[in-house]
Design a protein around this motif. Structure first.
Motif, PDB file in Angstrom:
ATOM      1  N   THR A  10       0.818  -1.201   0.000  1.00  0.00           N
ATOM      2  CA  THR A  10       0.000   0.000   0.000  1.00  0.00           C
ATOM      3  C   THR A  10       0.861   1.264   0.000  1.00  0.00           C
ATOM      4  O   THR A  10       0.672   2.154  -0.801  1.00  0.00           O
ATOM      5  N   ILE A  11       1.814   1.324   0.898  1.00  0.00           N
ATOM      6  CA  ILE A  11       2.662   2.505   1.013  1.00  0.00           C
ATOM      7  C   ILE A  11       4.118   2.039   1.082  1.00  0.00           C
ATOM      8  O   ILE A  11       4.460   1.197   1.893  1.00  0.00           O
ATOM      9  N   THR A  12       4.941   2.585   0.219  1.00  0.00           N
ATOM     10  CA  THR A  12       6.346   2.194   0.231  1.00  0.00           C
ATOM     11  C   THR A  12       7.251   3.336   0.666  1.00  0.00           C
ATOM     12  O   THR A  12       8.406   3.127   0.954  1.00  0.00           O
ATOM     13  N   GLU A  13       6.716   4.548   0.704  1.00  0.00           N
ATOM     14  CA  GLU A  13       7.512   5.700   1.107  1.00  0.00           C
ATOM     15  C   GLU A  13       6.679   6.612   1.991  1.00  0.00           C
ATOM     16  O   GLU A  13       5.466   6.544   2.008  1.00  0.00           O
ATOM     17  N   GLY A  14       7.355   7.491   2.679  1.00  0.00           N
ATOM     18  CA  GLY A  14       6.651   8.464   3.501  1.00  0.00           C
ATOM     19  C   GLY A  14       6.464   7.988   4.926  1.00  0.00           C
ATOM     20  O   GLY A  14       6.895   6.907   5.311  1.00  0.00           O
ATOM     21  N   LYS A  15       5.836   8.829   5.717  1.00  0.00           N
ATOM     22  CA  LYS A  15       5.577   8.506   7.118  1.00  0.00           C
ATOM     23  C   LYS A  15       4.114   8.796   7.420  1.00  0.00           C
ATOM     24  O   LYS A  15       3.757   9.902   7.808  1.00  0.00           O
ATOM     25  N   PRO A  16       3.265   7.807   7.215  1.00  0.00           N
ATOM     26  CA  PRO A  16       1.833   8.031   7.460  1.00  0.00           C
ATOM     27  C   PRO A  16       1.533   8.193   8.939  1.00  0.00           C
ATOM     28  O   PRO A  16       2.289   7.732   9.794  1.00  0.00           O
ATOM     29  N   GLU A  17       0.442   8.876   9.220  1.00  0.00           N
ATOM     30  CA  GLU A  17      -0.019   8.988  10.600  1.00  0.00           C
ATOM     31  C   GLU A  17      -1.537   8.899  10.606  1.00  0.00           C
ATOM     32  O   GLU A  17      -2.196   9.237   9.628  1.00  0.00           O
ATOM     33  N   VAL A  18      -2.060   8.434  11.713  1.00  0.00           N
ATOM     34  CA  VAL A  18      -3.501   8.335  11.864  1.00  0.00           C
ATOM     35  C   VAL A  18      -4.019   9.737  12.155  1.00  0.00           C
ATOM     36  O   VAL A  18      -3.609  10.375  13.121  1.00  0.00           O
ATOM     37  N   ALA A  19      -4.914  10.220  11.311  1.00  0.00           N
ATOM     38  CA  ALA A  19      -5.462  11.559  11.475  1.00  0.00           C
ATOM     39  C   ALA A  19      -6.783  11.536  12.235  1.00  0.00           C
ATOM     40  O   ALA A  19      -7.084  12.445  12.993  1.00  0.00           O
TER      41      ALA A  19
END
Length: 68
Positions: free
Chosen positions: A24-33
């Protein structure tokens, strides 16, 4: 020879696509909003999710643990 048109025609017939969290995501730094819970305690759901993802190295799992 591969006919590209065949694949494009088939792509037009797709009604749903599912991705697992590994791709789903290979880069970045997701956060729960935001989190919305119905029929259960928000705190309990976050506790369960965080315990399930506690040892993960995946960015989404880390975001869930950080949120909790």
């Amino acid at each position: 020879m591969i006919k590209v048109e065949t694949f494009l025609e088939k792509a037009g017939e797709v009604t749903a696509v599912a991705f697992d969290k590994i791709v789903t995501i290979t880069e970045g730094k997701p956060e729960v909003a935001e989190i919305q819970i119905f029929h259960f305690s928000k705190e309990k759901v976050i506790q369960i999710l965080a315990s399930l993802e506690n040892h993960t190295t995946h960015p989404i799992g880390k975001a869930i643990v950080s949120y909790g």
